[in-house]
Design a protein around this motif. Structure first.
Motif, short mmCIF file in Angstrom:
data_model
loop_
_atom_site.label_atom_id
_atom_site.label_comp_id
_atom_site.label_asym_id
_atom_site.label_seq_id
_atom_site.Cartn_x
_atom_site.Cartn_y
_atom_site.Cartn_z
N UNK A 1 71.14 103.29 99.02
CA UNK A 1 72.39 103.62 99.70
C UNK A 1 73.63 103.08 98.97
N UNK A 2 73.51 101.89 98.38
CA UNK A 2 74.72 101.17 97.96
C UNK A 2 74.88 101.01 96.45
N UNK A 3 73.80 101.02 95.68
CA UNK A 3 73.94 100.79 94.24
C UNK A 3 74.53 102.03 93.57
N UNK A 4 75.54 101.87 92.73
CA UNK A 4 76.12 103.04 92.03
C UNK A 4 75.09 103.67 91.09
N UNK B 148 72.75 94.24 82.86
CA UNK B 148 72.10 94.15 84.17
C UNK B 148 73.15 94.06 85.27
N UNK B 149 72.99 94.87 86.31
CA UNK B 149 73.93 94.89 87.44
C UNK B 149 73.41 94.14 88.65
N UNK B 150 72.09 94.21 88.89
CA UNK B 150 71.49 93.57 90.06
C UNK B 150 70.23 92.83 89.62
N UNK B 151 69.95 91.73 90.29
CA UNK B 151 68.71 90.97 90.06
C UNK B 151 67.94 90.95 91.37
N UNK B 152 66.71 91.41 91.31
CA UNK B 152 65.85 91.52 92.50
C UNK B 152 64.87 90.35 92.50
N UNK B 153 64.84 89.65 93.60
CA UNK B 153 63.88 88.55 93.79
C UNK B 153 63.09 88.85 95.06
N UNK C 146 75.33 90.98 89.95
CA UNK C 146 75.82 90.15 88.86
C UNK C 146 77.34 90.06 88.89
N UNK C 147 77.86 88.86 88.80
CA UNK C 147 79.30 88.65 88.78
C UNK C 147 79.79 88.78 87.35
N UNK C 148 80.79 89.61 87.15
CA UNK C 148 81.31 89.83 85.80
C UNK C 148 82.78 89.40 85.74
#
Length: 820
Positions: free
Chosen positions: A680-683, A779-784, A818-820
């Motif tokens: 739904x939310x990730x570009x 990398x835009x998101x990190x999944x744990x 990830x904060x850029x």
């Protein structure tokens, strides 16, 4: 609309859009063959819509999203119907064709839905890959579509079938896993409808066509033979009481069958056999395979013998893949060979439409209107060219069939074969098929061709790096009967019993030479003596090729062409193979798989027609022969239906789950919610990091070794976040990437460093190194999630909070942006 019935209704209505859109083009291609236009309107409409959307996205003229698909539907539909109205041709299909075709489609669709609803999970065997590509194409937006398991790279695979299935999925708006299973049902339904319509037309083209009821019955029989029948290995397993019967040679199998039919409880082979997956087999105690049926091993019914190095060297039998459509549909792999079925059937219909123009005195694309001629050529090129992008193995077969049909036109339309006109059309067909899919060819690197050449000679060296000479043991006659006996019996009998006709030559010229009639039998006897029984297929190809050139009935002529083509393919597989990554394991495993699958489709369409050839003028001794052929066919048909009967019986004992299956990453509430959040939310195009399968995990954790990654066919869910969401990850299934990137050394060189990089981010706790790798791989998101928490230290995972912000957190799952 909720519930299984509602999902099916939405999907069926979606499928009708493509029928409506494809009808005008189908009339243009098949309008001279009553009933066939409606049979192929749906796959043609889907193909034209998907092709247009793909081309615009590849050229950067649009984003592959729902608005573009809707625009393409309108462009294809409105322009087609305007042409149909302006050309004052019949605007609507015949009612009887609609009722019969739609009934076959809907029954097949519902049957497949029932099958998949008992086992809807998109995980296991090749399903994770199929599901990953299916979702990645829907999330890519900008083309070429992104590789979900190698971020930063596009898919290097024949992905066009996944794109075609993604189109109705996006139009319907159904959940991804639901649409995946419904796409399998759509493929089966389109194949059944197309095959049944094709069979009815072939029968109607004969000198004495059967009554309508028989045509319809034989059409349904053909659809069943393609999609429901199995090979004879299922019946053999039940008779001899062990699935290991698939590894036996002809003498061993005859011994085992004889002992079983005599009621012996223990099978003793005349000599042992050593098989890779079963070890040494000397015999077995028969078990109740009717109630404990193994549905897997009939898909491995052809085993080759190899000499394995050692002291001393030993002989070992290794399987090739002999899948058939019902096995594939039961398995649930939406692989290219499955997705090609309805479009290969469409290509067969196109070849038939071309061949029926023999005697018209003009080329298949010569309508007298230059613009119309090129429009038809382009349609032909899209149909043929799409096969390479759907499943590249299909293109040689259906180009040969198309060219053979063109040859029949130029052979029988003129007193002398106008080979230069034929060659011109051949060249044009190649060029248009290539140009239509040029963006695909420019962005695809074939995974074959990197093998060491057998000859150090220009051109020949390149050729031998792709094609190898098969030097192993030839296939036994028993494997041909097991796999193709059901189709071959009526086809071969019909080719001899169908009365001779005269085309555009004299009676003496048309008469088949006596030696040619006996050639298949002569070569069979010789082949048995030298250990090459399928050598007889060369004689069958020569005989049926001759009959194709000299017969007068267009339906029989085309049938002979299909018989000759199938024979040539099966013979060729005995001599050459494609040198792919499986060469060291079982040289022709994949070659047998892909080409046998094509012959299954070709001959299953033809076999019901051939039954009518056998009976059409069955008087005197011909009636006796026809009765024997029919009895043999019925026996083989019974054997072929044991497999689906037992499989369906066993499936029916489980619960009806529904169509929305889940990957291992979605088995918990948090995992399912996390994947839903990403969707739904990730570009579009976001890179989502997840753990990769480290094969030497203990040694890496102890600091003794650098990580080595794998993951193919894992059950834990590695690669599952990318597969379920459609967003690329840094590294997924390494074994599969090695297969796809065989022709791309640069991409292959990335796999090892990426393996180390992913493990470093999750394990090291070194913020500077982590930030550097995040930047390197964008990398835009990190999944744990559960997999990451099981394999990496808690304190190392906690460090990740310093490189990103929590955007999702529930139970065991956290997603950082990830904060850029």
């Amino acid at each position: 609309m909720n519930g299984l019935a509602g999902e099916v209704l939405v999907w069926w209505l979606t499928a009708q859009l493509f029928t409506i859109v494809g009808w005008p083009a189908a009339v243009r291609l098949f309008g001279h063959l009553p009933g066939m236009a409606f049979a192929f309107a749906r796959p043609l409409g889907l193909l034209l819509t998907g092709f247009t959307a793909w081309l615009l996205a590849m050229l950067g003229l649009g984003r592959f999203e729902l608005p573009l698909i809707v625009i393409c539907l309108l462009i294809i539909g409105v322009s087609g119907w305007f042409w149909l109205w302006r050309d004052t041709q019949r605007c609507l299909p015949p009612l009887n064709a609609v009722i019969s075709g739609e009934t076959i489609f809907l029954i097949t669709l519902i049957g497949m839905v029932w099958l998949r609803a008992h086992d809807p999970t998109p995980w296991g065997t090749e399903r994770p890959m199929d599901f990953a590509f299916f979702n990645a194409i829907q999330r890519s937006s900008l083309f070429p579509p992104k590789d979900p398991w190698l971020a930063g790279y596009s898919i290097n695979y024949y992905y066009f079938g996944y794109l075609l299935m993604a189109v109705p999925a996006m139009v319907s708006g159904l959940p991804s896993a639901t649409a995946y299973n419904l796409a399998l049902a759509l493929l089966a339904g389109m194949t059944a409808q197309g095959a049944a319509g094709l069979i009815e037309v072939l029968l109607n083209l004969l000198r004495r066509p059967p009554p309508g009821f028989i045509r319809s019955t034989l059409g349904i029989l053909g659809a069943l033979m393609i999609l429901v029948a199995g090979n004879q290995s299922g019946a053999i397993q039940v008779i001899v009481g062990d699935e290991r019967a698939v590894v036996l040679d002809d003498r061993q199998l005859m011994t085992a069958l004889g002992q079983a039919l005599r009621g012996e409880s223990v099978i003793v082979l005349p000599y042992p056999t050593n098989a890779q997956d079963f070890g040494v087999v000397e015999g077995w105690r028969r078990s109740d395979k009717w109630n404990n049926f193994n549905w897997w091993w009939p898909s491995r019914s052809l085993w080759d013998s190899y000499t394995i190095a050692g002291e001393p060297p030993r002989r070992e039998r290794r399987y090739t893949i002999t899948e058939f459509p019902f096995f594939s549909l039961r398995l649930g792999d939406m692989h290219p060979h499955v997705m090609a079925l309805p479009f290969a059937t469409l290509a067969i219909g196109l070849a038939l439409a071309v061949s029926t123009l023999a005697g018209s005195g003009h080329a298949p694309t010569n309508t007298g209107n230059r613009r119309t001629d090129w429009f038809i050529r382009i349609l032909h090129g899209i149909i043929l060219g799409s096969l390479y992008a759907i499943n590249s193995w299909e293109l040689p077969t259906y180009l040969l069939l198309y060219w053979g049909s063109l040859a029949l036109v130029y052979w029988q339309s003129h007193a002398v074969f106008r080979w230069w006109q034929w060659l011109r059309e051949v060249v044009i067909s190649i060029l248009i098929a290539a140009v239509m899919f040029l963006p695909f060819h420019l962005t695809f690197r074939a995974p074959v061709g990197s093998a060491t050449p057998w000859l150090d000679i220009p051109l020949l060296g390149r050729l031998t790096s792709i094609i190898g000479i098969y030097l192993g043991e030839r296939s036994g006659w028993h494997t041909f009967v097991i796999i193709f006996g059901l189709m071959a019996l009526p086809i071969i009998a019909g080719s001899y019993l169908y009365p001779s006709g005269v085309a555009n030559v004299t009676e003496s010229e048309a008469a088949t030479p006596r030696w040619l009639r006996w050639l298949p039998l002569i070569l069979l006897i010789g082949g048995l003596l030298v250990g090459f029984p399928l050598l007889a297929l060369s004689g069958l190809a020569a005989y049926t090729g001759w009959r194709a050139l000299t017969a007068s009935d267009s339906g029989f002529r085309f049938g002979m062409l299909v018989t000759a083509l199938g024979s040539i393919i099966l013979l060729a597989v005995e001599i050459i193979y494609i040198r792919d990554v499986f060469e060291g394991l079982s040289a022709r495993m994949n070659t047998v798989f892909k080409f046998y699958y094509q012959v299954w489709l070709l001959w299953s369409i033809l076999a019901p027609v051939a039954l009518w050839w056998v009976w059409m003028q069955a008087n005197g001794w011909r009636r006796l022969v026809a009765s024997l052929v029919s009895a043999g066919t019925l026996l083989l048909l019974t054997g072929a239906f044991i497999y689906p009967w037992l499989v369906v019986r066993d499936i029916a004992q489980g619960p009806l789950i529904g169509l929305n299956g889940y990957t291992p990453r979605e088995q918990t509430a948090a995992g399912a919610a996390a994947i839903a959040w990403l969707r739904r939310h990730a570009p579009a195009g976001s890179v989502v990091l997840e753990a990769v399968a480290v094969e030497n995990e203990a040694a890496v954790a102890a600091g003794r070794e650098a990580p080595r990654c794998g993951g193919s066919y894992n059950w834990q869910g590695f690669g599952g976040v990318a597969a379920a969401s459609g967003y690329p990850t840094v590294l997924g299934w390494v074994g599969h990437e090695m297969q796809w990137r065989g022709g791309d050394p640069k991409a292959l060189a990335e796999l090892g460093p990426r393996c180390i990089a992913v493990d470093t981010i999750y394990r090291s706790g070194d913020l500077n190194r982590i930030r550097s790798l995040i930047e390197q791989y964008d990398i835009d998101y990190i999944y744990v999630g559960g997999l990451e928490r099981e394999r990496y230290p808690t304190e190392s995972l906690a460090i990740l909070a310093q490189v990103g912000n929590i955007v999702f957190a529930q139970d065991e799952v956290v997603i950082y942006r990830v904060a850029r």
